[in-house]
Design a protein around this motif. Structure first.
Motif, PDB file in Angstrom:
ATOM      1  N   VAL A   1       0.844  -1.200   0.000  1.00 52.26           N
ATOM      2  CA  VAL A   1       0.000   0.000   0.000  1.00 52.26           C
ATOM      3  C   VAL A   1       0.879   1.250   0.000  1.00 52.26           C
ATOM      4  O   VAL A   1       1.838   1.339   0.754  1.00 52.26           O
ATOM      5  N   GLY A   2       0.546   2.207  -0.864  1.00 53.52           N
ATOM      6  CA  GLY A   2       1.270   3.470  -0.912  1.00 53.52           C
ATOM      7  C   GLY A   2       2.524   3.443  -1.754  1.00 53.52           C
ATOM      8  O   GLY A   2       3.255   4.448  -1.820  1.00 53.52           O
ATOM      9  N   MET A   3       2.812   2.344  -2.436  1.00 59.03           N
ATOM     10  CA  MET A   3       4.050   2.245  -3.216  1.00 59.03           C
ATOM     11  C   MET A   3       4.027   3.168  -4.430  1.00 59.03           C
ATOM     12  O   MET A   3       5.071   3.673  -4.858  1.00 59.03           O
ATOM     13  N   ASP A   4       2.838   3.422  -4.997  1.00 60.65           N
ATOM     14  CA  ASP A   4       2.747   4.343  -6.137  1.00 60.65           C
ATOM     15  C   ASP A   4       3.110   5.763  -5.709  1.00 60.65           C
ATOM     16  O   ASP A   4       3.829   6.475  -6.428  1.00 60.65           O
ATOM     17  N   ALA A   5       2.602   6.163  -4.538  1.00 64.91           N
ATOM     18  CA  ALA A   5       2.927   7.504  -4.031  1.00 64.91           C
ATOM     19  C   ALA A   5       4.422   7.618  -3.735  1.00 64.91           C
ATOM     20  O   ALA A   5       5.041   8.661  -3.978  1.00 64.91           O
ATOM     21  N   LEU A   6       4.999   6.522  -3.230  1.00 59.04           N
ATOM     22  CA  LEU A   6       6.429   6.511  -2.940  1.00 59.04           C
ATOM     23  C   LEU A   6       7.227   6.633  -4.242  1.00 59.04           C
ATOM     24  O   LEU A   6       8.180   7.419  -4.324  1.00 59.04           O
TER      25      LEU A   6
END
Length: 431
Positions: free
Chosen positions: A248-253
């Protein structure tokens, strides 16, 4: 020992060094004025990376271990700084209680605690070491590898004070970074000085907040010297609500990594730097080199193996990582014994007291060196701690180079003081 400085040979770092040396009176006056307005952290250590074209802090620790890596020649500086720090806070201080981390099997860490005890004993205090670990129920004596013995005693909490059996300290020195939160036993100690304050721990601190403060300090210092602040400041971004285990949140990272790398590419182009930019993703709180990875392309994150994600998702004491800082990667071109190395500078009160090179034979110049297998070689601060040699050409003098390291470290310490002021729960708030 004077380390061989590969970066002494070429690069804009010489121009930066010359600018710092030429501006020494203005720099020292600037620091004096800052310390009139701001209180330095009681002690800290700063990891610095020297890329040859850039010199910047990459981490600041407000509960530093590693004091055992300082040489005997550095101890007088540490003792004098300890005296100054204690006199400023509690001139009548007599008894000092050191509270270390709970782990007792790490003998290198215990050697650091013992070195702290020596420093404050030589500063004129009665010093004992009290453990808040529930496992320590009676005095525990541990023999260290070099034959020294350290005694850990169970702390005793009364209604308003903390101490040991037959030992009532007026000052308590924390060497426990509070990663898992503040134990109730050290809360509400209104009659004793607690150093550093509780909000300096990783229960409150965030690296993103620290580097935001450092960015402010770097801009002001850059204006003083007439230099681009980027030469002393690592760019960074911040990403929240990540779950490495579930992805979760890897795209934002990935998006934030791309932003940082794009900014660094523009800077590299501006300065004609041919190196390949990289970013370092770190847990936004915590130490011990855990929760850190190097990323050279945002696309790497999509293919990150589960093992790597699991490693990134947990830091010291099993704490789960949810927030990260994405920091511009700063190469290190320093070498010791053919191993990649980085300087670590130690300070107490507002004084540089010494430092060492952290080196790692199995890590690259773009990787985290604070990892198992690291070695330590003292810096040559004992030759001339903060006194550069006037007239020496840039890169030719180890004391000059170390003076420059000390300046950068003090900038990070000043940023930490800004940070602590901003997070102080007891600070007065004005509309």
């Amino acid at each position: 020992m004077v380390p061989h400085l590969v970066t002494a040979l070429t690069g804009p770092i010489n121009e930066l060094e010359q600018r710092i040396l030429d501006s020494m009176p203005a720099i020292e006056r600037w620091f004096r004025l800052e310390w009139m307005e701001h209180t330095p952290p009681f002690y800290c250590s700063v990891d610095i990376r020297n890329a040859g074209f850039k010199l910047a802090p990459v981490d600041t620790n407000l509960f530093p271990g590693g004091w055992n890596n300082l040489t005997d020649e550095m101890l007088p500086l540490a003792v004098q700084a300890a005296m100054a720090a204690i006199e400023k806070i509690c001139p009548e201080a007599r008894n000092l209680l050191i509270i270390p981390e709970n782990h007792t099997r790490n003998t290198h860490y215990l050697a650091s605690v013992l070195q702290l005890k020596r420093i404050f004993t030589m500063a004129g205090l009665n010093v004992r070491i009290g453990s808040i670990s529930p496992e320590i129920k009676k005095t525990l004596s541990i023999t260290l590898p070099l034959g020294d013995e350290i005694k850990l005693e169970p702390v005793i909490r009364s209604k308003r004070r903390l101490g040991l059996k037959d030992f009532d300290p007026c000052t308590i020195l924390l060497n426990n970074d509070l990663s898992t939160g503040v134990p109730g036993i050290i809360e509400e100690l209104y009659e004793q000085y607690l150093l550093p304050p509780l909000h300096a721990g990783w229960n409150v601190r965030r690296k993103s907040r620290h580097f935001q403060s450092y960015e402010e300090v770097g801009k002001r210092f850059g204006k003083l010297l007439g230099i681009d602040p980027w030469l002393i400041n690592p760019l960074f971004g911040h990403v929240e609500n990540i779950d490495f285990a579930d992805g979760v949140g890897m795209d934002a990272l990935a998006e934030q990594v791309d932003v940082i790398l794009s900014k660094v590419r523009r800077k590299y182009k501006e300065y004609g730097i041919k190196e390949k930019p990289f970013a370092v993703v770190k847990a936004d709180n915590g130490t011990y080199g855990m929760g850190v990875m190097t990323v050279r392309d945002a696309k790497e994150l999509a293919a990150l193996p589960r093992k790597s994600r699991n490693k990134m998702g947990v830091i010291k004491d099993g704490q789960t990582v949810h927030d990260v800082i994405v920091q511009e990667g700063v190469l290190t071109y320093e070498r010791m014994h053919n191993a990649v190395a980085e300087p670590v500078v130690y300070m107490m009160d507002r004084y540089v007291v010494g430092g060492f090179y952290r080196m790692h034979p199995d890590r690259g110049e773009d990787e985290n060196l604070n990892a198992p297998g690291a070695g330590y070689v003292p810096l040559a601060f004992q030759q001339s701690n903060q006194l550069p040699q006037a007239g020496a050409r840039p890169g030719a003098s180890a004391p000059n180079r170390f003076y420059m390291y000390g300046v950068i470290a003090r900038l990070a310490m000043l940023a930490a003081s800004y940070e602590l002021e901003a997070t102080n729960p007891d600070a007065e708030i004005y509309d």
